[in-house]
Design a protein around this motif. Sequence first.
Motif, mmCIF file in Angstrom:
data_model
loop_
_atom_site.group_PDB
_atom_site.id
_atom_site.type_symbol
_atom_site.label_atom_id
_atom_site.label_comp_id
_atom_site.label_asym_id
_atom_site.label_seq_id
_atom_site.Cartn_x
_atom_site.Cartn_y
_atom_site.Cartn_z
ATOM 1 N N LEU A 294 0.829 -1.201 0.000
ATOM 2 C CA LEU A 294 0.000 0.000 0.000
ATOM 3 C C LEU A 294 0.865 1.253 0.000
ATOM 4 C CD1 LEU A 294 -3.067 0.334 -0.077
ATOM 5 C CD2 LEU A 294 -3.008 0.793 2.374
ATOM 6 N N GLN A 295 2.005 1.175 0.665
ATOM 7 C CA GLN A 295 2.942 2.296 0.681
ATOM 8 C C GLN A 295 3.423 2.624 -0.741
ATOM 9 O OE1 GLN A 295 3.939 4.231 3.213
ATOM 10 N NE2 GLN A 295 5.413 5.401 2.026
ATOM 11 N N LYS A 297 1.875 1.926 -3.509
ATOM 12 C CA LYS A 297 0.748 2.442 -4.275
ATOM 13 C C LYS A 297 0.494 3.904 -3.955
ATOM 14 C CE LYS A 297 -2.686 2.072 -7.109
ATOM 15 N NZ LYS A 297 -2.449 1.804 -8.558
ATOM 16 N N ALA A 298 0.597 4.271 -2.689
ATOM 17 C CA ALA A 298 0.375 5.662 -2.292
ATOM 18 C C ALA A 298 1.421 6.581 -2.923
ATOM 19 C CB ALA A 298 0.397 5.782 -0.771
ATOM 20 N N SER A 301 0.753 6.827 -6.699
ATOM 21 C CA SER A 301 -0.454 7.579 -7.039
ATOM 22 C C SER A 301 -0.255 9.078 -6.864
ATOM 23 C CB SER A 301 -1.633 7.106 -6.182
ATOM 24 O OG SER A 301 -2.799 7.832 -6.490
ATOM 25 N N ALA A 366 0.327 3.483 5.609
ATOM 26 C CA ALA A 366 1.001 4.155 4.495
ATOM 27 C C ALA A 366 1.156 5.624 4.855
ATOM 28 C CB ALA A 366 0.218 4.003 3.192
ATOM 29 N N CYS A 603 -8.035 7.009 5.386
ATOM 30 C CA CYS A 603 -6.966 7.578 4.543
ATOM 31 C C CYS A 603 -7.245 9.050 4.285
ATOM 32 C CB CYS A 603 -6.877 6.813 3.219
ATOM 33 S SG CYS A 603 -5.661 7.476 2.052
ATOM 34 N N TRP A 629 -6.997 9.315 -3.375
ATOM 35 C CA TRP A 629 -7.682 8.529 -2.341
ATOM 36 C C TRP A 629 -8.325 7.283 -2.944
ATOM 37 C CZ3 TRP A 629 -12.826 7.166 -1.414
ATOM 38 C CH2 TRP A 629 -13.114 6.701 -0.126
ATOM 39 N N ILE A 632 -5.741 4.545 -3.614
ATOM 40 C CA ILE A 632 -5.263 3.888 -2.401
ATOM 41 C C ILE A 632 -6.336 2.973 -1.826
ATOM 42 C CG2 ILE A 632 -4.459 4.286 -0.030
ATOM 43 C CD1 ILE A 632 -3.270 6.956 -1.098
ATOM 44 N N SER A 636 -6.385 -1.083 -1.301
ATOM 45 C CA SER A 636 -6.428 -1.612 0.066
ATOM 46 C C SER A 636 -7.385 -2.780 0.231
ATOM 47 C CB SER A 636 -6.841 -0.495 1.041
ATOM 48 O OG SER A 636 -8.234 -0.219 0.946
#
Length: 834
Positions: A294-295, A297-298, A301, A366, A603, A629, A632, A636
């Motif tokens: 997820l980190q 991906k954040a 993005s 994240a 988030c 958002w 993410i 998730s």
Amino acid sequence: MTLLGIMVLCALTGEVYWLYLKNVYGSRAARFDMKKLEEMESASVIYDRNNNVLGKIFIQNRDPRPLEDFPDILTKAVVAAEDTRFWQHHGADYYGMARAWIRNKQAGRIRQGASTLTQQLARNTYPAELPSNDKSYGRKILEVFVAERIEQYYTKNKILEMYLNRVYFGSGFYGAETAARGYFGKDARDLNLSECATLASLLRNPNSLSPWSNRKACIEARNYVLSRMRDMKYIDEDTYKTSIAEDLIVKNRKTKHTESYALDLIRGKVEKEVGADNASSGGYRIYTTIDGDLQKKAQESVQRRLTDVESRDGFKHQTYEQYQAIFKAQAKKAADSDSDNTVLPSPEYLQGSVVAVDNATGGIVAIVGGRDFDHSQFQREFSRRPAGTAFIPLVYAAAFERGIFPGALFMDSVMDNRMVMIGGTEGILGEWGPERVDNRYEGFIPARFALVKSKNAATVRVGMATGIDSIMALAKSDGIASPLRPFPATYLGSSDVSLMEMTMAYTIFPNNGWKPVKPFIIKRIEDKDGRVVFEEPLERKQVVKATTAYEVHSCLSEVLEWGTGDKAYSKYGLRKLPFAGKTGTAYNFTDEWFIGYSSEITCGVWAGFDKPQQIYRGAFSSDIALPVWVDIMNASVAAYKPKEIEMPRGISKYKICLTSGLLATDKCFDTTTDPTTGATVQHPTTYYEIGTLDQVPKDYCMHGEGGPKNAPQAVASNSAPAASSAGAAPPNDGHEVRRATLASDPSAANPVQVKAQAVLGDDDPYRSIKARGVPDDAAAATGTNAAASGTAENPNSANPQKNDVPVKRAEAVRPGDEDTPAPIKVDAPPPVDF
């Protein structure tokens, strides 16, 4: 003297000299601390929540392992390459030294060394006492005595273990385990013969023989080690031929110490708990709350979505690519000249930050502090900026907590700006942070609709009905430590808060009103022996009633269905799962927010400039922060599957009339005549709302003949459908929902759209300065209907110069508070304690 006499004399002389050397150098060697051999600097390894390695903290990148973790073929390769008589000598190989001396004498220069593995271990362990660049006989003799003492103190196997863990294999890798992972992407125990021979070959000259910088020389060195292993009968001829024919396959080279915003925060916390020196050399195991996938991906993005924003019409600022070109040119200049002292300018491109937390614990899954850590190490998730209407769910939470019904009606119409003072000191309150281009005044609307649609004028009136004290008290209890200014503008999010604070504050909505006391990023720290030296305690607190939290949640879920965040589903592809959240656009399009959640994680996303300025005209958060958002939250789902948030006990569902805000009867409809057929048409004015028995109105609507004024009865219990339908938009049954007709039609008045700061020079669209002592034309600024409708507080407020009753200017709403707002500014990040 006879030959025998000469031999005896030489032997006696040699014995005396040996005793002398032993007395001088042996006594010095005896002072060496043997325990230091086992005290190696080792990297502290950082793991994510799934036990994958995120990074390391180190001076020397080392991961010590016991000898049994190294394959037998690796130890044989090292012995063959570096010390063929390792199992026969006692620290120093005198036969090898004599052989090397003869060959070097014949060559006229040093061509062959004779250091044993034990001597190399001594040099690596005591670099100050046995410096490698000291070529004197004194240093070599002392090294021999130290090596012999090591052999007396430790077994051969232990010496091999310490050697394999300590020596340098090049490219920043200390020890065989780290080298195996760095070069081949596998544990040392999984290395094959060719890979073991490659590592052994690097020991002779790790920098020159690196497989990344000199592949041909590395293969030749590997093949030499294989030939030595064949000569020593460690492998047979067929195995030798097969191995030298193998291709050398290594990993792609990566930076040996990758930095990021997440690792920077983790390192700071580790150093606080165990000390900076221990963190980089103590071999700790650091178990974090970060989700590595997820980190990534954040981070991806934020970069991709904001790069897209930079290409839009109206964006006239520095771009990431422009600054990257400057950054690379400066880096090249610094590399070419050791004396370059040019200071690189700070980046001025659009920035973004992300915080995602586990709702149950507050663990950060994240965190992104900016678009590029190399460009700027500033952690923007802790900087304070105005949240705009991303703040207003806290206003409504305070209102509902105090007993205001989500279906209570509030006026959405023009408002005298002297009551709020956003963008000026007088005139009409502009829709300074509109969330949609089609935003219009709508007259009386339920509190729910005002939150879902981000209706600013109605929100200010909700805030006034609730009271600034109640709102500030709730925000403080909810973890907002940033000072909120005690002015009505705070109702619309004009006070500076941090993304971390706001993200944690939203966790009360999926958590039935409670929240983790604080965010954290490290679960526990273990030393190299597995002892826990730090563990984060888990604490939580109740902030609002479960019923209050659910009422706000039901509104925020509708923000994504038909409110200001509806692009999440219709444009950006948010999966049809139980999500909720709120947009936030600050004054003059300077700061963009979206904060939302599922049942599992919350988030928050922010975008803006480090020096506040308009991104571009019409830069709504739904177009800038919301897409990040969505990316993410979609990513998730696999690990954090959302569940429906259940309605708590105490909430029921009621049929409400939009005209009056009271309990509906079968008379709640408006009657019109169809202009084509002349038939009479009835339009329902009802919808379903949720609330507690204390909140719901006690009276019935007086449509038609009216109805009994009895205590209300719920039409649905707390087992009603999900939030998305509990307080949905007006029912879509083929009829338009009608409300009572106002004295004027506020929907005909467009809210004032900010074009410039109202208090600057002659550009004063709200007549915030010039209005005093001059004819007023506020009606012309908003349309005649807007002027006629006025506000609930003062029917004549649209024409303040002609009021018989003056409208009070915005001021601190509690006695003793300052009477002027503090200027908005960017604060340095406050101290953070994870």
